[in-house]
Motif scaffolding. Structure first.
Motif, PDB file in Angstrom:
ATOM      1  N   ARG A  29       0.833  -1.209   0.000  1.00 50.00           N
ATOM      2  CA  ARG A  29       0.000   0.000   0.000  1.00 50.00           C
ATOM      3  C   ARG A  29       0.866   1.256   0.000  1.00 50.00           C
ATOM      4  O   ARG A  29       0.555   2.237  -0.681  1.00 50.00           O
ATOM      5  CB  ARG A  29      -0.954  -0.007   1.209  1.00 50.00           C
ATOM      6  N   LEU A  30       1.955   1.242   0.753  1.00 47.03           N
ATOM      7  CA  LEU A  30       2.867   2.389   0.772  1.00 47.03           C
ATOM      8  C   LEU A  30       3.497   2.611  -0.600  1.00 47.03           C
ATOM      9  O   LEU A  30       3.635   3.747  -1.059  1.00 47.03           O
ATOM     10  CB  LEU A  30       3.950   2.199   1.836  1.00 47.03           C
ATOM     11  N   THR A  31       3.877   1.531  -1.270  1.00 48.38           N
ATOM     12  CA  THR A  31       4.444   1.632  -2.614  1.00 48.38           C
ATOM     13  C   THR A  31       3.411   2.179  -3.591  1.00 48.38           C
ATOM     14  O   THR A  31       3.723   3.028  -4.432  1.00 48.38           O
ATOM     15  CB  THR A  31       4.966   0.256  -3.085  1.00 48.38           C
ATOM     16  N   PHE A  32       2.183   1.699  -3.469  1.00 50.16           N
ATOM     17  CA  PHE A  32       1.100   2.204  -4.314  1.00 50.16           C
ATOM     18  C   PHE A  32       0.949   3.715  -4.123  1.00 50.16           C
ATOM     19  O   PHE A  32       0.929   4.485  -5.091  1.00 50.16           O
ATOM     20  CB  PHE A  32      -0.214   1.485  -3.974  1.00 50.16           C
ATOM     21  N   GLN A  33       0.859   4.154  -2.884  1.00 49.48           N
ATOM     22  CA  GLN A  33       0.685   5.591  -2.602  1.00 49.48           C
ATOM     23  C   GLN A  33       1.868   6.393  -3.140  1.00 49.48           C
ATOM     24  O   GLN A  33       1.687   7.438  -3.754  1.00 49.48           O
ATOM     25  CB  GLN A  33       0.543   5.821  -1.099  1.00 49.48           C
ATOM     26  N   ALA A  34       3.074   5.902  -2.914  1.00 44.92           N
ATOM     27  CA  ALA A  34       4.276   6.632  -3.334  1.00 44.92           C
ATOM     28  C   ALA A  34       4.423   6.710  -4.852  1.00 44.92           C
ATOM     29  O   ALA A  34       5.182   7.546  -5.354  1.00 44.92           O
ATOM     30  CB  ALA A  34       5.516   5.989  -2.716  1.00 44.92           C
ATOM     31  N   SER A  35       3.696   5.875  -5.567  1.00 48.79           N
ATOM     32  CA  SER A  35       3.806   5.899  -7.033  1.00 48.79           C
ATOM     33  C   SER A  35       3.057   7.084  -7.659  1.00 48.79           C
ATOM     34  O   SER A  35       3.157   7.291  -8.870  1.00 48.79           O
ATOM     35  CB  SER A  35       3.287   4.576  -7.622  1.00 48.79           C
TER      36      SER A  35
END
Length: 188
Positions: free
Chosen positions: A177-183
């Protein structure tokens, strides 16, 4: 606000997506709201199965999770830095857009759950806003456990064990989820 995601995330409700578009919501904020909304969905789904006697307003919790940081559309610096100006600003913004006080409150209460007696719905929005990134907050979880024990009649330790299990499962996908948001970009 919708489309494919890794991990799979529910799209934001249409009403919220329209509001965020109207407000010019930054992409990263929309991604964050989507992730927290999805986690709130998981919590409410679990709660309805595990403790159906708990009085929870499902739609209010999901709306609150999907809009809790809407004030960051006005306080862009708080997208990537600390600050609490977005909380009251978000409540006022929602009220200005015709959202009822009962739903707008989550923008102001999601970070102040410890300051005043918070309702169970407020605690669930706050919990979703923490556990989406696997942040465990003992005092918040203790309040949720107490509400569960009061609703179910089970011992607090039993409620803790059940909540801990579901939070661990949700938290296991935090990095995705953090990777998704940071994208998504912070602005524009």
């Amino acid at each position: 606000m919708s489309g494919t995601a890794d991990p799979p995330l529910r799209p934001l409700p249409d009403r919220v997506a329209r509001l965020l578009s109207e407000l010019g919501c930054p992409p990263r904020l929309a991604a964050h709201l989507r992730a927290v909304h999805d986690v709130a969905h998981q919590l409410v789904d679990w709660l309805e199965q595990y403790c159906p006697t708990a009085a929870v307003d499902r739609e209010a919790v999901l709306f609150g999770a999907a809009t809790h940081d809407v004030g960051k559309t006005l306080h862009l610096g708080e997208l990537s830095g600390p600050g609490s100006a977005h909380e009251e600003a978000g409540r006022a913004l929602l009220l200005d857009h015709g959202i009822s006080p009962a739903l707008a409150r989550f923008a102001a209460t999601h970070a102040t759950w410890a300051d005043a007696p918070a309702g169970f719905d407020d605690l669930l929005v706050s919990l979703a806003d923490k556990i989406w990134k696997n942040k465990r907050v003992t005092d918040l979880e203790d309040l949720v456990v107490a509400r569960l024990a009061a609703a179910s009649g089970r011992a607090p330790w039993e409620e803790f064990m059940a909540l801990d299990e579901v939070l661990a499962g949700i938290g296991a996908l935090a990095d995705q989820r953090l990777t998704f948001q940071a994208s998504f970009p912070v602005h524009g």
